[in-house]
Each structure stands twice: as C-alpha cells, then as structure tokens.
Write a protein that holds these residues in place. Structure first.
Motif, PDB file in Angstrom:
ATOM      1  N   LEU A   1       0.864  -1.181   0.000  1.00  0.00           N
ATOM      2  CA  LEU A   1       0.000   0.000   0.000  1.00  0.00           C
ATOM      3  C   LEU A   1       0.901   1.232   0.000  1.00  0.00           C
ATOM      4  O   LEU A   1       1.620   1.485   0.964  1.00  0.00           O
ATOM      5  N   VAL A   2       0.849   1.998  -1.086  1.00  0.00           N
ATOM      6  CA  VAL A   2       1.717   3.156  -1.260  1.00  0.00           C
ATOM      7  C   VAL A   2       0.867   4.422  -1.150  1.00  0.00           C
ATOM      8  O   VAL A   2      -0.054   4.632  -1.940  1.00  0.00           O
ATOM      9  N   THR A   3       1.170   5.256  -0.174  1.00  0.00           N
ATOM     10  CA  THR A   3       0.444   6.507   0.020  1.00  0.00           C
ATOM     11  C   THR A   3       1.400   7.682  -0.176  1.00  0.00           C
ATOM     12  O   THR A   3       2.621   7.538  -0.072  1.00  0.00           O
ATOM     13  N   GLY A   4       0.817   8.833  -0.446  1.00  0.00           N
ATOM     14  CA  GLY A   4       1.623  10.028  -0.628  1.00  0.00           C
ATOM     15  C   GLY A   4       0.903  11.014  -1.510  1.00  0.00           C
ATOM     16  O   GLY A   4      -0.067  10.667  -2.192  1.00  0.00           O
ATOM     17  N   PRO A   5       1.350  12.255  -1.542  1.00  0.00           N
ATOM     18  CA  PRO A   5       0.700  13.275  -2.362  1.00  0.00           C
ATOM     19  C   PRO A   5       0.909  13.007  -3.842  1.00  0.00           C
ATOM     20  O   PRO A   5       1.823  12.264  -4.223  1.00  0.00           O
ATOM     21  N   PRO A   6       0.074  13.599  -4.703  1.00  0.00           N
ATOM     22  CA  PRO A   6       0.268  13.446  -6.148  1.00  0.00           C
ATOM     23  C   PRO A   6       1.659  13.905  -6.567  1.00  0.00           C
ATOM     24  O   PRO A   6       2.210  14.859  -6.011  1.00  0.00           O
TER      25      PRO A   6
ATOM     26  N   VAL B   1       1.826  -4.354   3.355  1.00  0.00           N
ATOM     27  CA  VAL B   1       3.087  -3.665   3.675  1.00  0.00           C
ATOM     28  C   VAL B   1       2.882  -2.216   3.259  1.00  0.00           C
ATOM     29  O   VAL B   1       2.487  -1.930   2.137  1.00  0.00           O
ATOM     30  N   ARG B   2       3.146  -1.280   4.185  1.00  0.00           N
ATOM     31  CA  ARG B   2       2.795   0.120   3.929  1.00  0.00           C
ATOM     32  C   ARG B   2       4.033   0.971   3.669  1.00  0.00           C
ATOM     33  O   ARG B   2       4.998   0.930   4.417  1.00  0.00           O
ATOM     34  N   LEU B   3       3.957   1.722   2.579  1.00  0.00           N
ATOM     35  CA  LEU B   3       5.030   2.628   2.179  1.00  0.00           C
ATOM     36  C   LEU B   3       4.447   4.022   2.007  1.00  0.00           C
ATOM     37  O   LEU B   3       3.483   4.203   1.256  1.00  0.00           O
ATOM     38  N   LYS B   4       5.013   4.992   2.692  1.00  0.00           N
ATOM     39  CA  LYS B   4       4.568   6.378   2.568  1.00  0.00           C
ATOM     40  C   LYS B   4       5.636   7.167   1.840  1.00  0.00           C
ATOM     41  O   LYS B   4       6.760   7.313   2.325  1.00  0.00           O
ATOM     42  N   LEU B   5       5.286   7.666   0.652  1.00  0.00           N
ATOM     43  CA  LEU B   5       6.214   8.468  -0.132  1.00  0.00           C
ATOM     44  C   LEU B   5       6.039   9.939   0.202  1.00  0.00           C
ATOM     45  O   LEU B   5       4.921  10.418   0.401  1.00  0.00           O
ATOM     46  N   ARG B   6       7.131  10.640   0.268  1.00  0.00           N
ATOM     47  CA  ARG B   6       7.119  12.082   0.548  1.00  0.00           C
ATOM     48  C   ARG B   6       7.642  12.840  -0.664  1.00  0.00           C
ATOM     49  O   ARG B   6       8.291  12.263  -1.534  1.00  0.00           O
TER      50      ARG B   6
ATOM     51  N   VAL C   1       0.467  -3.511  -6.063  1.00  0.00           N
ATOM     52  CA  VAL C   1       0.696  -2.155  -5.567  1.00  0.00           C
ATOM     53  C   VAL C   1      -0.651  -1.444  -5.514  1.00  0.00           C
ATOM     54  O   VAL C   1      -1.333  -1.297  -6.530  1.00  0.00           O
ATOM     55  N   LEU C   2      -1.030  -1.030  -4.310  1.00  0.00           N
ATOM     56  CA  LEU C   2      -2.262  -0.266  -4.101  1.00  0.00           C
ATOM     57  C   LEU C   2      -1.853   1.178  -3.812  1.00  0.00           C
ATOM     58  O   LEU C   2      -1.093   1.422  -2.875  1.00  0.00           O
ATOM     59  N   THR C   3      -2.322   2.125  -4.609  1.00  0.00           N
ATOM     60  CA  THR C   3      -1.934   3.510  -4.374  1.00  0.00           C
ATOM     61  C   THR C   3      -3.076   4.288  -3.741  1.00  0.00           C
ATOM     62  O   THR C   3      -4.252   4.007  -3.981  1.00  0.00           O
ATOM     63  N   SER C   4      -2.703   5.271  -2.927  1.00  0.00           N
ATOM     64  CA  SER C   4      -3.693   6.103  -2.248  1.00  0.00           C
ATOM     65  C   SER C   4      -3.122   7.504  -2.068  1.00  0.00           C
ATOM     66  O   SER C   4      -1.941   7.663  -1.731  1.00  0.00           O
TER      67      SER C   4
ATOM     68  N   GLU D   1      10.766  25.934  -3.553  1.00  0.00           N
ATOM     69  CA  GLU D   1      10.099  27.031  -2.850  1.00  0.00           C
ATOM     70  C   GLU D   1       8.601  27.007  -3.092  1.00  0.00           C
ATOM     71  O   GLU D   1       7.794  27.169  -2.158  1.00  0.00           O
ATOM     72  N   ARG D   2       8.224  26.783  -4.340  1.00  0.00           N
ATOM     73  CA  ARG D   2       6.799  26.768  -4.692  1.00  0.00           C
ATOM     74  C   ARG D   2       6.119  25.496  -4.180  1.00  0.00           C
ATOM     75  O   ARG D   2       4.960  25.523  -3.770  1.00  0.00           O
ATOM     76  N   ALA D   3       6.838  24.373  -4.222  1.00  0.00           N
ATOM     77  CA  ALA D   3       6.231  23.096  -3.839  1.00  0.00           C
ATOM     78  C   ALA D   3       6.011  22.991  -2.345  1.00  0.00           C
ATOM     79  O   ALA D   3       5.274  22.114  -1.880  1.00  0.00           O
ATOM     80  N   ALA D   4       6.647  23.856  -1.562  1.00  0.00           N
ATOM     81  CA  ALA D   4       6.471  23.796  -0.114  1.00  0.00           C
ATOM     82  C   ALA D   4       5.016  23.979   0.286  1.00  0.00           C
ATOM     83  O   ALA D   4       4.562  23.465   1.311  1.00  0.00           O
ATOM     84  N   GLY D   5       4.245  24.678  -0.547  1.00  0.00           N
ATOM     85  CA  GLY D   5       2.817  24.858  -0.274  1.00  0.00           C
ATOM     86  C   GLY D   5       1.963  23.718  -0.750  1.00  0.00           C
ATOM     87  O   GLY D   5       0.735  23.757  -0.598  1.00  0.00           O
ATOM     88  N   GLY D   6       2.603  22.677  -1.339  1.00  0.00           N
ATOM     89  CA  GLY D   6       1.855  21.501  -1.768  1.00  0.00           C
ATOM     90  C   GLY D   6       1.142  21.646  -3.092  1.00  0.00           C
ATOM     91  O   GLY D   6       0.305  20.829  -3.438  1.00  0.00           O
ATOM     92  N   GLU D   7       1.496  22.664  -3.883  1.00  0.00           N
ATOM     93  CA  GLU D   7       0.729  22.918  -5.095  1.00  0.00           C
ATOM     94  C   GLU D   7       1.350  22.327  -6.355  1.00  0.00           C
ATOM     95  O   GLU D   7       0.732  22.322  -7.405  1.00  0.00           O
ATOM     96  N   LEU D   8       2.584  21.844  -6.281  1.00  0.00           N
ATOM     97  CA  LEU D   8       3.277  21.391  -7.477  1.00  0.00           C
ATOM     98  C   LEU D   8       3.627  19.912  -7.387  1.00  0.00           C
ATOM     99  O   LEU D   8       3.853  19.374  -6.310  1.00  0.00           O
ATOM    100  N   ALA D   9       3.698  19.271  -8.565  1.00  0.00           N
ATOM    101  CA  ALA D   9       4.127  17.886  -8.674  1.00  0.00           C
ATOM    102  C   ALA D   9       5.396  17.833  -9.505  1.00  0.00           C
ATOM    103  O   ALA D   9       5.683  18.735 -10.302  1.00  0.00           O
TER     104      ALA D   9
END
Length: 334
Positions: free
Chosen positions: A79-84, A249-254, A231-234, A285-293
């Motif tokens: 199970l893989v979690t993390g932001p887009p 098995v859980r994996l958290k991507l940052r 692989v299950l993504t969330s 700098e821009r991605a710190a606000g969570g707006e960019l991939a």
C-alpha cells in the motif's frame, strides 16, 4: 542488503525474482498448471512509451527498495500513500521492468468500482445476440474476459505486477472485498462453474486482460501459483479498515528533496539544461505549499531547454508553466 532483496531500484532488468525465497507457510499457493509469464512485446500487451520511459527513469529511495522487497518476500500487497507527483504508480512499472514480470496489469479505481470489475467481465447480452444468429451461441467463455485482478491471480510461474490505482476513491466495501480475494489467492467465476456441470473436463478458454491469447480455466476456479506483486496507491483521502491495513506492507512516499530531484531530472533529461539547478530551487520554494508535482518541473525544464529563449525569458516561461503543466493524468510524475 538481506539475501531476499531481489529488487535493487537500479533499473537494470534481471532474473533475480527466481531467487526469491519460498513463501511463508501461510502464504504458499499451489494453483496450476503453471503459466509462463507474458513479455512486453507479446500480442496486445506492449505498454505505452510513456510507461516504458517512467519505468526506466524511476528513482527509488532506500525505503521504497526495502519495503518492495518485504512485500515480495512476504507475498503481501504494498500500500503506497503520498501526495500526487511522488511516483506512486510509477513504482509498480519500475519493479515490473527490473524483475521482468511482464506488462503491468492496471486497475483504475473509481467510486463505482466493484470487486467483480477487477476479476472478470461477462456480457450476457452478447451471448443472447449470438444465440439469435446463425452460428449458434457458443460457450459462456466466448463472452467473458478476465479483468486485471483476475488475470494477476492466474497460476503464472512468476508473479505478475498488478497496480490498483487510487483505491482511496473506492466505496467503503471494496478494500475488504479485495482483501478477501488477496488473502485466499483465488476466486470463482459462477458462470463457468455452472457451465462446467455440463462439460467433460470442465475446461474453458477465456481471454486474459491486455491480451488476445486465451488461457484455460478449469471448472470456473482460478488459484494463483506465484502471488502477484500488488501495488495499491492512495492519495490519503480516506482511512482504511484496520484488518485491511494489517495485511498490507505500507510505504509512505514524501515529496522529493533537492538531491532526489536532481537524480530524477538527470534520469529524465540527459543532460538537463543549464537552468536545472536554479529551477529546482524555485520549484522547491513553490512546492512547499503543496501545489506542485514533480512532472511539472520536468515539463518546465524540457520546454525552457528547447525554446531558444534568453535567461530572463526562460525564467518567465518556467514560472508560467510549473503551476499548470502535468504530464500524467494520475499526477505521478516520475
């Protein structure tokens, strides 16, 4: 690295999957007879150039490598979690390419997805229309095709790679329904079970997902031999039942830092243009606000590199591009 670490994350295909230790006694499956794994160029199974590129250029972190190997060794879903934009879905393609598991079987989840959708699709109307024609109705199997989950659980010699994408978009029942099938490593096709009562050996040839090559299903029952790499993504939009989480098995991507972003850029753009370091800094700098991939950075770097502009104009173009460009529909950018 432990001796069971068959996945290295180095993007060089090899046959290390054959050296995987025997499964735990409670995760041993005996479906058969064994099927050979498909190859990327066979039939309709060839993957898109986009996925091939992402698999080749994927940059796996140490934690990802460690937990992928744990999932392979334990025969458990990952199970893989993390932001887009953190590469959740690309991980499945990278592992499948390195370990030569064949084309990835992909199941895109929506709020309407059900377990049956992943296992197989049966079209009773097409059978009815065929019965009205001059050629006769044919067998049930002529109107049935296995889905990505159903195909992954066929008795292959090597595990297939199954990507269940964005499972957090499903309804409340799907995770537990999916868990039951993955725990048992098997399922039944009721239409074929009924048809088997009126046939000699109960064998039916059905089409698997992503190919026009039929496989034999006996008496409507499918049981895996090599448990698939699932692989299950969330995106972390919902909580999952405790029983479901315990069996994954859980994996958290940052979001990647500067060093990993530099590796990613070099893997995708070789060599990167001269603005790479400066644009990576501005991206962070821009991605710190969570707006960019990450794929937005790659798109901006590519276009500014081929645009033939001066430095100031390239900076202006990059600023305009990074908030809007996205190469992948699912947002996973490397």
């Amino acid at each position: 690295m432990p001796h069971w670490s068959v996945y290295t994350g180095r993007s060089e295909p090899h046959d290390g999957i054959d050296d995987l230790p025997a499964p735990p006694p409670w995760r041993a499956f005996d479906g058969g007879p064994a099927l050979p794994p498909p190859h990327d160029g066979d039939d309709a199974t060839a993957v898109s150039p986009d996925r091939v590129h992402r698999a080749k250029s994927y940059v796996a972190g140490e934690e990802s490598v460690r937990l992928v190997n744990a999932a392979l060794c334990l025969r458990r879903p990952l199970l893989v979690t993390g932001p887009p934009g953190t590469g959740k879905s690309s991980l499945a393609y990278a592992v499948a390419r390195e370990l030569r598991l064949g084309p990835v079987l992909r199941w895109n989840i929506t709020s309407r997805s059900s377990l049956a959708d992943g296992l197989y699709q049966y079209d009773p109307l097409s059978r009815l229309y065929a019965a009205r024609g001059q050629e006769g109705p044919g067998g049930v199997e002529d109107h049935l095709r296995l889905g990505p989950l159903g195909t992954a659980l066929l008795p292959y010699d090597r595990p297939r790679a199954l990507l269940v994408d964005e499972i957090d978009k499903s309804d409340l029942d799907l995770p537990n329904d999916l868990l039951n099938v993955l725990e048992e490593g098997q399922y039944e096709i009721p239409e074929l079970v009924r048809a088997a009562r009126h046939s000699g050996d109960g064998a039916a040839e059905v089409l698997a997902d992503g190919t026009d090559t039929p496989v034999v299903v006996r008496r409507g029952r499918v049981r895996c031999r090599a448990f698939p790499f699932v692989v299950l993504t969330s995106n972390g939009e919902r909580e999952f039942p405790p029983a479901f989480l315990r069996r994954c098995v859980r994996l958290k991507l940052r979001r990647p830092g500067r060093d990993q972003l530099t590796h990613i850029v070099r893997a995708h753009l070789d060599p990167p243009n001269g603005d790479a370091d400066r644009l990576i800094s501005r991206f962070l700098e821009r991605a710190a606000g969570g707006e960019l991939a990450t794929d937005q950075l790659l798109n901006a770097l590519y276009l500014t590199g081929v645009a033939g502009l001066d430095a100031e104009s390239r900076d202006d173009l990059a600023e305009q591009l990074m908030p809007y460009l996205s190469a992948a529909a699912d947002g996973d950018g490397f």
